[in-house]
Design an enzyme around this catalytic site. Structure first.
Site, PDB file in Angstrom:
ATOM      1  N   SER A   1       0.541   6.753 -10.280  1.00 26.62           N
ATOM      2  CA  SER A   1       0.845   5.403 -10.759  1.00 26.62           C
ATOM      3  C   SER A   1       0.085   5.106 -12.044  1.00 26.62           C
ATOM      4  CB  SER A   1       0.415   4.415  -9.669  1.00 26.62           C
ATOM      5  OG  SER A   1       0.402   3.101 -10.151  1.00 26.62           O
TER       6      SER A   1
ATOM      7  N   TYR B   1      -5.912   1.096  -2.780  1.00 25.92           N
ATOM      8  CA  TYR B   1      -4.646   1.795  -3.044  1.00 25.92           C
ATOM      9  C   TYR B   1      -4.751   2.601  -4.343  1.00 25.92           C
ATOM     10  CZ  TYR B   1      -0.023   2.633  -4.936  1.00 25.92           C
ATOM     11  OH  TYR B   1       1.059   3.250  -5.507  1.00 25.92           O
TER      12      TYR B   1
ATOM     13  N   LYS C   1      -4.749   6.977  -5.313  1.00 23.46           N
ATOM     14  CA  LYS C   1      -3.974   7.747  -6.303  1.00 23.46           C
ATOM     15  C   LYS C   1      -4.923   8.613  -7.135  1.00 23.46           C
ATOM     16  CE  LYS C   1       0.052   6.343  -5.095  1.00 23.46           C
ATOM     17  NZ  LYS C   1       0.834   7.257  -4.254  1.00 23.46           N
TER      18      LYS C   1
HETATM   19  P1  NAD Z   1       8.148   2.957  -0.002  1.00 23.07           P
HETATM   20  O1  NAD Z   1       7.172   2.300   0.918  1.00 23.07           O
HETATM   21  O2  NAD Z   1       9.496   2.366  -0.137  1.00 23.07           O
HETATM   22  O3  NAD Z   1       8.317   4.489   0.433  1.00 23.07           O
HETATM   23  C1  NAD Z   1       7.293   5.242   1.023  1.00 23.07           C
HETATM   24  C2  NAD Z   1       7.862   5.883   2.280  1.00 23.07           C
HETATM   25  O4  NAD Z   1       6.835   6.680   2.883  1.00 23.07           O
HETATM   26  C3  NAD Z   1       8.312   4.868   3.328  1.00 23.07           C
HETATM   27  O5  NAD Z   1       9.630   5.182   3.724  1.00 23.07           O
HETATM   28  C4  NAD Z   1       7.331   5.047   4.482  1.00 23.07           C
HETATM   29  O6  NAD Z   1       7.941   4.831   5.733  1.00 23.07           O
HETATM   30  C5  NAD Z   1       6.886   6.481   4.285  1.00 23.07           C
HETATM   31  N1  NAD Z   1       5.554   6.822   4.784  1.00 23.07           N
HETATM   32  C6  NAD Z   1       4.376   6.175   4.549  1.00 23.07           C
HETATM   33  N2  NAD Z   1       3.357   6.831   5.139  1.00 23.07           N
HETATM   34  C7  NAD Z   1       3.907   7.921   5.756  1.00 23.07           C
HETATM   35  C8  NAD Z   1       3.374   8.990   6.534  1.00 23.07           C
HETATM   36  N3  NAD Z   1       2.068   9.083   6.806  1.00 23.07           N
HETATM   37  N4  NAD Z   1       4.216   9.932   6.995  1.00 23.07           N
HETATM   38  C9  NAD Z   1       5.547   9.850   6.742  1.00 23.07           C
HETATM   39  N5  NAD Z   1       6.103   8.874   6.029  1.00 23.07           N
HETATM   40  C10 NAD Z   1       5.294   7.916   5.528  1.00 23.07           C
HETATM   41  O7  NAD Z   1       7.426   3.101  -1.413  1.00 23.07           O
HETATM   42  P2  NAD Z   1       8.033   3.514  -2.831  1.00 23.07           P
HETATM   43  O8  NAD Z   1       8.030   2.324  -3.690  1.00 23.07           O
HETATM   44  O9  NAD Z   1       9.283   4.306  -2.659  1.00 23.07           O
HETATM   45  O10 NAD Z   1       6.863   4.453  -3.360  1.00 23.07           O
HETATM   46  C11 NAD Z   1       6.921   5.859  -3.239  1.00 23.07           C
HETATM   47  C12 NAD Z   1       5.659   6.463  -3.824  1.00 23.07           C
HETATM   48  O11 NAD Z   1       5.549   6.075  -5.185  1.00 23.07           O
HETATM   49  C13 NAD Z   1       4.373   6.012  -3.150  1.00 23.07           C
HETATM   50  O12 NAD Z   1       3.483   7.107  -3.128  1.00 23.07           O
HETATM   51  C14 NAD Z   1       3.864   4.935  -4.063  1.00 23.07           C
HETATM   52  O13 NAD Z   1       2.470   4.792  -3.985  1.00 23.07           O
HETATM   53  C15 NAD Z   1       4.284   5.487  -5.408  1.00 23.07           C
HETATM   54  N6  NAD Z   1       4.417   4.453  -6.446  1.00 23.07           N
HETATM   55  C16 NAD Z   1       5.223   3.369  -6.224  1.00 23.07           C
HETATM   56  C17 NAD Z   1       5.330   2.381  -7.199  1.00 23.07           C
HETATM   57  C18 NAD Z   1       6.167   1.159  -6.960  1.00 23.07           C
HETATM   58  O14 NAD Z   1       5.955   0.158  -7.645  1.00 23.07           O
HETATM   59  N7  NAD Z   1       7.135   1.168  -6.051  1.00 23.07           N
HETATM   60  C19 NAD Z   1       4.632   2.523  -8.404  1.00 23.07           C
HETATM   61  C20 NAD Z   1       3.837   3.643  -8.602  1.00 23.07           C
HETATM   62  C21 NAD Z   1       3.733   4.611  -7.612  1.00 23.07           C
HETATM   63  C1  WQD Z   2       4.390  -7.643 -12.316  1.00 25.15           C
HETATM   64  C2  WQD Z   2       4.063  -8.889 -13.108  1.00 25.15           C
HETATM   65  C3  WQD Z   2       2.462 -10.359 -12.080  1.00 25.15           C
HETATM   66  C4  WQD Z   2       4.961 -11.582  -8.719  1.00 25.15           C
HETATM   67  C5  WQD Z   2       1.864  -3.450  -8.826  1.00 25.15           C
HETATM   68  C6  WQD Z   2       0.741  -2.555  -8.362  1.00 25.15           C
HETATM   69  C7  WQD Z   2       0.747  -1.264  -9.102  1.00 25.15           C
HETATM   70  C8  WQD Z   2       2.122  -0.603  -9.088  1.00 25.15           C
HETATM   71  C9  WQD Z   2       3.244  -1.544  -9.313  1.00 25.15           C
HETATM   72  C10 WQD Z   2       2.102   1.213  -7.491  1.00 25.15           C
HETATM   73  C11 WQD Z   2       2.575  -9.229 -13.096  1.00 25.15           C
HETATM   74  C12 WQD Z   2       3.802 -11.031 -12.221  1.00 25.15           C
HETATM   75  C13 WQD Z   2       4.504 -10.977  -9.867  1.00 25.15           C
HETATM   76  C14 WQD Z   2       5.165 -12.988  -8.718  1.00 25.15           C
HETATM   77  C15 WQD Z   2       4.486 -13.060 -11.013  1.00 25.15           C
HETATM   78  N1  WQD Z   2       2.431   0.057  -7.879  1.00 25.15           N
HETATM   79  N2  WQD Z   2       4.264 -11.704 -11.000  1.00 25.15           N
HETATM   80  N3  WQD Z   2       4.928 -13.669  -9.873  1.00 25.15           N
HETATM   81  O1  WQD Z   2       1.124  -5.992 -10.850  1.00 25.15           O
HETATM   82  O2  WQD Z   2       2.256  -4.375 -12.404  1.00 25.15           O
HETATM   83  O3  WQD Z   2       1.693  -3.645 -10.185  1.00 25.15           O
HETATM   84  O4  WQD Z   2       3.081  -2.750  -8.578  1.00 25.15           O
HETATM   85  O5  WQD Z   2       1.417   2.055  -7.875  1.00 25.15           O
HETATM   86  O6  WQD Z   2      -0.231  -0.463  -8.543  1.00 25.15           O
HETATM   87  O7  WQD Z   2      -0.482  -3.233  -8.583  1.00 25.15           O
HETATM   88  O8  WQD Z   2       3.542  -5.310 -10.484  1.00 25.15           O
HETATM   89  O9  WQD Z   2       5.538  -6.500  -9.695  1.00 25.15           O
HETATM   90  O10 WQD Z   2       3.293  -7.099  -8.698  1.00 25.15           O
HETATM   91  O11 WQD Z   2       3.802  -7.743 -11.032  1.00 25.15           O
HETATM   92  O12 WQD Z   2       4.272 -13.724 -12.024  1.00 25.15           O
HETATM   93  O13 WQD Z   2       5.539 -13.594  -7.702  1.00 25.15           O
HETATM   94  O14 WQD Z   2       4.711 -10.008 -12.501  1.00 25.15           O
HETATM   95  O15 WQD Z   2       1.412 -11.233 -12.353  1.00 25.15           O
HETATM   96  O16 WQD Z   2       2.251  -9.714 -14.358  1.00 25.15           O
HETATM   97  P1  WQD Z   2       2.082  -4.908 -11.034  1.00 25.15           P
HETATM   98  P2  WQD Z   2       4.078  -6.678  -9.880  1.00 25.15           P
END
Ligand code: NAD
Ligand code: WQD
Length: 343
Positions: free
Chosen positions: A126, A153, A157
């Protein structure tokens, strides 16, 4: 054809990636414990691709169960590791759960991969590892310094990236691609799969679409006094389908490129920063739906502005996130309408 194991494959990004892998001819086995997703996602994937991926309802932290999956599917050539807990706020409340799940799963997975001589892993990292980059590092490329994590969290990572590097240092057969996502948004254009947040959404776009659907009375914009052109925070919102395609490129490269390094890192973003207020405006333009919102105080721990320099991914992976933002926002609304039965 080669088989890819997708952990967390019924989740948001994993399901979209499974679709793209299958459409490029890969066989896919998903492992997911359904802790944050539904089994119905498999039907959504099948509706798009014409067939269901293989699926095992197991926890990635369970060595025996994971080992059985590798015993069953001898043709696994690579793993994409999405499975993790991802709610930043919850990780502050329950740090041990996050460290156990996110770190334990990766360690178990690497142990089982080694036992079965599967040598390619793509890891979901991330942009949170960069924290708030200095102005000289905006947009952020892969050489920007990693900063102390702002949440358990985020720390998982960073630690997981280090675990992968340490293991690759000693096991020269292990190849890893670390993908640092910026802010994934949107849903598959078919609206068969999309994001399913649990409870009140913490992320911006799901809150916007739920407000548009009438589930929330209004959106709270967290701060308009930041040092940005309109005062609201800036992010790099990347379409989940574009993001999914980057995983296929990463797998292709791991399997076929002779010049690849043992551990490679890519920032996955569009290269464009968008403010919260701009996103609301674009959503209204794209959908014709007004979003009631009020400006409230800043959210603790928020980064002021961050967006990607995706040049390395563009050049080395031959990938670009180029879906227009309004199309992306319309896809999120189409998905929200479908799951809420709105015409
Ligand atoms: P998500 O929660 O939709 O998907 C994660 C999946 O993993 C879920 O289906 C959950 O049931 C499964 N899971 C969790 N722990 C598990 C375990 N121990 N064994 C088996 N399954 C398990 O999340 P996502 O948004 O699809 O994110 C996927 C990956 O990308 C994650 O590693 C997350 O940290 C990373 N990521 C997400 C974002 C975001 O904003 N969505 C941003 C950066 C990184
Ligand atoms: C985006 C912008 C808020 C909700 C988070 C995790 C990060 C990454 C992605 C995984 C910000 C604003 C939000 C609301 C708002 N995930 N906001 N009102 O903060 O970039 O990151 O998700 O790795 O680790 O921290 O994403 O979608 O929460 O917010 O004004 O009700 O929207 O302040 O500026 P963010 P977000």
């Amino acid at each position: 054809m080669a088989r890819i194991l997708v952990t967390g494959g019924t989740g948001y990004i994993g399901s979209h990636t499974t679709v793209e892998l299958m459409q490029q001819g890969y066989d896919v086995t998903i492992v997911d414990n359904l802790s944050n997703s539904s089994i119905d996602v498999l039907d959504g994937i099948a509706a798009i691709t014409g067939r269901k991926p293989e699926f095992a309802n197991i926890d990635c932290g369970n060595f025996v169960d994971l080992d059985n999956v590798f015993n069953t599917y001898h043709d696994i050539v690579g793993v994409i590791h999405f499975a993790a807990s991802k709610a930043v706020g919850e990780s502050v409340e329950k740090p041990l759960l996050y460290y156990r799940n996110n770190i334990g799963s990766l360690i178990t997975l690497l142990e089982v991969m080694k036992r079965h001589q599967v040598q390619n892993i793509v890891f979901s990292s991330s942009c949170t590892v960069y924290g708030q980059p200095d102005s000289e590092h905006l947009p952020v490329d892969e050489t920007a310094p990693i900063q102390p994590a702002l949440s358990p969290y985020g720390n998982t990572k960073q630690i997981n990236e280090e675990i992968i590097r340490d293991e690759a240092h000693t096991d020269k057969d292990l190849h890893a691609t670390i993908l640092r996502y910026f802010n994934p948004i949107g849903a598959h254009p078919s609206a068969q799969i999309g994001e399913l947040p649990n409870g009140v959404p913490q992320n911006l776009l799901p809150f916007v679409t739920q407000t548009a659907a009438g589930l929330r009375p209004e959106l709270k914009v967290f701060g308009n006094d930041y040092n940005t052109p309109d005062g609201s925070c800036i992010r790099d919102y990347i379409y989940v389908v574009d993001l999914a395609k980057a995983h296929v490129k990463a797998i292709d490269r791991m399997l076929h490129a002779a010049d690849r390094e043992q551990v490679e890192v890519f920032n996955l973003g569009t290269g464009n920063g968008l403010s919260v207020l701009e996103l609301i405006h674009d959503f209204e333009e794209a959908t014709g739906v007004k979003i009631p919102y009020t400006i409230v105080g800043r959210r603790e721990g928020d980064i002021e502005q961050v967006w990607a320099a995706p040049k390395k991914a563009n050049e080395v992976l031959g990938w670009k996130a180029d879906t227009p933002i309004r199309e992306v926002l319309a896809s999120a609304w189409k998905w929200e309408k479908r799951i809420r039965h709105i015409q």
